[in-house]
Design an enzyme around this catalytic site. Sequence first.
Site, PDB file in Angstrom:
ATOM      1  N   ASP A  13      65.084  -1.102  66.779  1.00 19.42           N
ATOM      2  CA  ASP A  13      66.070  -1.984  66.149  1.00 19.42           C
ATOM      3  C   ASP A  13      65.748  -2.283  64.689  1.00 19.42           C
ATOM      4  O   ASP A  13      65.361  -3.403  64.371  1.00 19.42           O
ATOM      5  CB  ASP A  13      66.166  -3.287  66.944  1.00 19.42           C
ATOM      6  CG  ASP A  13      67.359  -4.126  66.521  1.00 19.42           C
ATOM      7  OD1 ASP A  13      68.205  -3.617  65.771  1.00 19.42           O
ATOM      8  OD2 ASP A  13      67.428  -5.296  66.934  1.00 19.42           O
TER       9      ASP A  13
ATOM     10  N   GLU B   1      67.592  -7.769  57.987  1.00 21.21           N
ATOM     11  CA  GLU B   1      67.253  -8.588  59.149  1.00 21.21           C
ATOM     12  C   GLU B   1      65.749  -8.658  59.387  1.00 21.21           C
ATOM     13  O   GLU B   1      65.209  -9.713  59.679  1.00 21.21           O
ATOM     14  CB  GLU B   1      67.950  -8.009  60.398  1.00 21.21           C
ATOM     15  CG  GLU B   1      67.604  -8.751  61.678  1.00 21.21           C
ATOM     16  CD  GLU B   1      68.329  -8.187  62.897  1.00 21.21           C
ATOM     17  OE1 GLU B   1      69.112  -7.234  62.747  1.00 21.21           O
ATOM     18  OE2 GLU B   1      68.102  -8.710  64.000  1.00 21.21           O
TER      19      GLU B   1
ATOM     20  N   GLU C 115      73.284  -6.237  75.308  1.00 21.87           N
ATOM     21  CA  GLU C 115      73.043  -7.630  74.921  1.00 21.87           C
ATOM     22  C   GLU C 115      74.181  -8.553  75.352  1.00 21.87           C
ATOM     23  O   GLU C 115      74.636  -9.401  74.574  1.00 21.87           O
ATOM     24  CB  GLU C 115      72.817  -7.730  73.405  1.00 21.87           C
ATOM     25  CG  GLU C 115      71.580  -6.983  72.953  1.00 21.87           C
ATOM     26  CD  GLU C 115      71.305  -7.101  71.454  1.00 21.87           C
ATOM     27  OE1 GLU C 115      72.280  -7.143  70.704  1.00 21.87           O
ATOM     28  OE2 GLU C 115      70.142  -7.130  71.064  1.00 21.87           O
TER      29      GLU C 115
END
Lengths: 729, 729
Positions: A390, A418, A316
């Site tokens: 993820d 998240e 990333e």
Amino acid sequence: MCSKVKIINNSFISLVFLLLLVSFGMFAEDGYRLWLRYDRIADENKLKEYKEDIKAIHFPGNSPVLEAAREELTKGLTGLLGFPVEFADKLTGSGTLIVGTPKSSSIVASLSLGGKLKNVGKEGYTIQNAAVKGKKCIVIAANTDVGILYGVFNFLKLLQTNKSLDNLNVSESPKIEYRLLNHWDNLDRTVERGYAGFSIWDWHKLPDYLDPRYKDYARANASIGINGTVLTNVNANALVLAPMYLGKVAALADVFRPYGIRVYLTARFSAPIEIGGLKTADPLDPTVKKWWKEKVSEIYKYIPDFGGFLVKANSEGQPGPQNYDRSHADGANMLADALAPHGGIVMWRAFVYAYDVNEDRAEQAYNEFVPLDGKFRYNVLIQAKNGPLDFQPREPFHPLFGAMKKTPVMMEFQITQEYLGCATHLVYLATLYKECLESDTYAKGKGSTVAKVIDGSLFDYPNSGFAGVSNIGTDRNWTGHHFAQGNWYAFGRLGWDHELSAEEIAEEWIRMTFSNDKEVVKTLKEIMMTSREIAVSYMTPLGLHHIMAEHHHYGPGPWVSVSGRPDWTSVYYHQADSNGIGFDRTKTGSNALGQYYPEVRKKFSDPKKCPDEYLLWFHHLPWDYKMKSGRTLWEELCRKYYMGADSVKWMVDRFSLLGGKIDSERFEQVSAFLKIQQKEAIWWRNACLLYFQTFSKKPIPAGYEKPSGTLECYKSLKFPYAPGIKPSW
Amino acid sequence: MCSKVKIINNSFISLVFLLLLVSFGMFAEDGYRLWLRYDRIADENKLKEYKEDIKAIHFPGNSPVLEAAREELTKGLTGLLGFPVEFADKLTGSGTLIVGTPKSSSIVASLSLGGKLKNVGKEGYTIQNAAVKGKKCIVIAANTDVGILYGVFNFLKLLQTNKSLDNLNVSESPKIEYRLLNHWDNLDRTVERGYAGFSIWDWHKLPDYLDPRYKDYARANASIGINGTVLTNVNANALVLAPMYLGKVAALADVFRPYGIRVYLTARFSAPIEIGGLKTADPLDPTVKKWWKEKVSEIYKYIPDFGGFLVKANSEGQPGPQNYDRSHADGANMLADALAPHGGIVMWRAFVYAYDVNEDRAEQAYNEFVPLDGKFRYNVLIQAKNGPLDFQPREPFHPLFGAMKKTPVMMEFQITQEYLGCATHLVYLATLYKECLESDTYAKGKGSTVAKVIDGSLFDYPNSGFAGVSNIGTDRNWTGHHFAQGNWYAFGRLGWDHELSAEEIAEEWIRMTFSNDKEVVKTLKEIMMTSREIAVSYMTPLGLHHIMAEHHHYGPGPWVSVSGRPDWTSVYYHQADSNGIGFDRTKTGSNALGQYYPEVRKKFSDPKKCPDEYLLWFHHLPWDYKMKSGRTLWEELCRKYYMGADSVKWMVDRFSLLGGKIDSERFEQVSAFLKIQQKEAIWWRNACLLYFQTFSKKPIPAGYEKPSGTLECYKSLKFPYAPGIKPSW
């Protein structure tokens, strides 16, 4: 969401009522004390019993850790029993609590605890009833001071959960060596994916001002066996390695040390360039190696027990060894060599994926790391997320677990929610953690669970580790949602002993945090134990994944089709079209399933046998595919979404029955959050079904209320300041 | 700063001692309760007296505001007296506290309070001893419910500060109409120039979750007479005017309403473009006018008592009417016309300066606004900062005060300590506020003080206003530094009554917040009353200004010479060169002094007569200029800087004597902050003197210890994550 604009008119009466309730308890329960509340035992019989059992404390020995243990014991017993128990230099009579190591206490040394102590190792402890010189006593013994600290916390828990102190035969030691929180905290105090305010590290006032909160943080972590903390975000800032910040880190380390907690930092791979003034960060360059060696030596001057580095590299946009055509092993080993003389470790994250999206993202970490197995230094651990993608509401276990036989693979769970409702959804994560830990990799035949991989027993790893991405922030109750405290707690407990059940952990947490009242325990346990499956149902049922809104990940976004890269979109993952839905990861598709051992492949490869929970993770199936239930896939999908949203209503109702049984401040906040969760569950359900309906072209089955909003409205919702991101992203 | 790297090794013993102290008071004093602590009266004689005076409460009437007042009275008396006082429907005997308006209470109506009530207007109250039907009673009476609320807070204060309840003859009413906090809070919860954590507005969870803190915020403000709050940053985000946010604002307004507090928003001038989809924001464009009219109507649907807009336009990059060649009056009047039908106001900030720096920045607001005097609608107020520059430790009063005869000029003070030590310096600002308020503008001859300008009495303004840039954040104690609470308090008290002295305010705040103990009151008052002059001495003595580090404004930066624009540098302001130092604002220089009335000009124009405090604000003088003291300018400058830093040492020592007299948690935090202040005062002193020495070429006079760091070291210090800014700036 997407219902008519409603002018909010709070009922003034109910507000006043609530606040009157709170006002008079000048110190209402705001959740700050977490599970270490130590309020006086409510059960008078138990209290009487405990007072008989603990009339005096014999606890000799001097060390910062022993002082911390003694202070905690004093604080805990004073609160629980309602008065301060006397400390006695000598054994005075029956009912003495004896605490010590063979070194710190001659009484402990004189007891025949040799065998028990041998088994509990360097962090464990034993708690026993014993007759000492003919007196009935309780002994908390350990080989080390930190073992005593853990023993004291466990002893207090026995009282907090109203356990009997007769026939004590507790021997505990952690199954995993490195048990760490990972803080994704930035130096500007924002927290990436943080939903509980901002970073508790007040860098600006450190090292001169030590917020009392730092110590309470250490106490809470020590109480559940966490022995390390990575203070900074994996998207790292090299500045934290500069002297100004090292002084601040050292001040925190000083506070944490008496609680057996070591500090770790994230190392930005390009730090030699950014703060070192070098022209390269090539891990094979001698000047770079030298820079890191000197930097590490400098760090150990500030923090003699510094733990090591956590590194996110070539992922990333983060820099890494591949920028210089070097491997992850080259990068990790360079840091490992610098840390080795000081006893530090490198935790190298497996969460990497290439810039060119040629393969299924779920396959990339495996492909990257398995060829490197055996090429890492002994003090490197590969830190893999629980699933290959993820932190989704549900994923199969990561195929790296079981695939690295010579390199320790450690666990990275996410505690912060998240993808599980962010700030306001009640989702107990121990069931998710356990689901992964108990998954069988079949690496060495049946019973080769993920737990056995990460605790090092399966492959006899030299090190073992267990990391959780923290959900802690400046909110008064630490975690934003009162029930999110339970996820911090459960993470710690599982790091200590992954064989504990999610239910046991929930029960002890409820008793310590809320009440020993039977109805409270029963109700909250029911809610907690079902909560994660409920969230999966209203968010991503049947193996769906990564269909949330982009960037902030708050709310649904199955329509996301354009982003920085294809594998940041939702359509990449759900693959919905007029034919059907799901990601084919079998041989006919990406064959990510091929990364698992044959027994696992067998379990998932045939859609007829594949458990519904993982169906669309591994298979693309037609809308009218006949499910095990007899319903079509579309019908089953609708059923799951509706069931999920309805179940939140059930949670709201169940919880509401506890009014008056738990303190009003927490009751009101949790109630308010549950109502938000209910609203957002309907939002998820409506948005996802309306969107998928554009492909299935099928009606929502009769009997379900029709979605109140329109797809266009749901798509139009924007939340530029949703928490957990920097709006500039 | 710039001393050798020191490995911090906290004394474990002292840590444990401190924490043991804290631990046993399970609910230590963390400052959350501010000055509304309501702990039981410590003086037993007083307590006995009060119990005689208040045996029952007669408080009829129903309205949200009266409920709030009754709740506060109950909470306050229960805490202060140690038990709940009975409410009685009827007058039961002597010692009844009677509370009400002539409308809510027939007893109040029957008393001859007509004259007194007439004088206190719509927000005032009177507190009297009275014989009612022959019974000795105390009466809190007002014309309005909010007057009762203010009266109740004041009555409680009488007890909190241990005043006698005999011979009560209190009649109070505010001298200024609009008394507002300005929050520079962004929607992402960062706070521009905020040093107490982050924004208390949890926008994401609003309107569904109402943090109990919102109500405590309203209580605290109401207790000091603040009746309005601007929720958002003057560097505004148009999004707050969109429906999603208006629903959130309305929820806050609902919480604040019972406390007499109206909400206001900042209006981004370009909102019609950004959220309205228009192509222009030209204030004379009919579509723009229409858009604002409709937007304002929409806002009032959400918030029926919405207060109005605060606007920063054409300043520091903000959009405004000048983008369309229109005047500030054109812009303000357009918004005023939209608000007028609903009773709203526009507060138009005078803090503007042009992009091209042709004139002394200190002159620009005057030049911009004086020509527009008389051209603004009746519901526009011009909001000017106290000084012509920007909240410096010391500035002369703003020349706009007294210069606008037909347009109300309102005050903008800064409560947050942007230029006064940020998070950790103890600086009591009431003396700064009073210095400005008591300054004589001579606009209508002697006695035309700034206070009389802004309370509207001098020019008979239709409206009057008093705004303070808030220092409130998510820190548990609201303001970061415990003593910063005193600045919030003092701001509110002066907004209510600018004739109060800084000392009176300090004393009542200390008594309510810390203790009625004589020594505590005396010591803290001494520290507070001298603190601002001390800060001026170690930061910007003798009229120096704007020599802080750039962007974050934390610490010294006299060397800043390159920035976005010349008037953002330090050298622009101090003008130091080999000849001397200071900004010549007399006729021989920028002649900014010419903007004042002749009597003021006379006071400042001759350096021989100009008070030392303002010398270098108005004059550029040689290093060996002979001061009134007989010392040279350089010697005097050195003396001031050393005196300032030494005085912080004095504060540290004085405060340390209070150990054991105030609770340990606040004592320890304040002590730690004072030590930071001491360190930073030396930093300021050394950095500034070493820098100015490069021009003066003179030694630091004998007898002063030599600066321990080097100028190069001080210049090299970087604080990219100092609080109060977005690091991306």
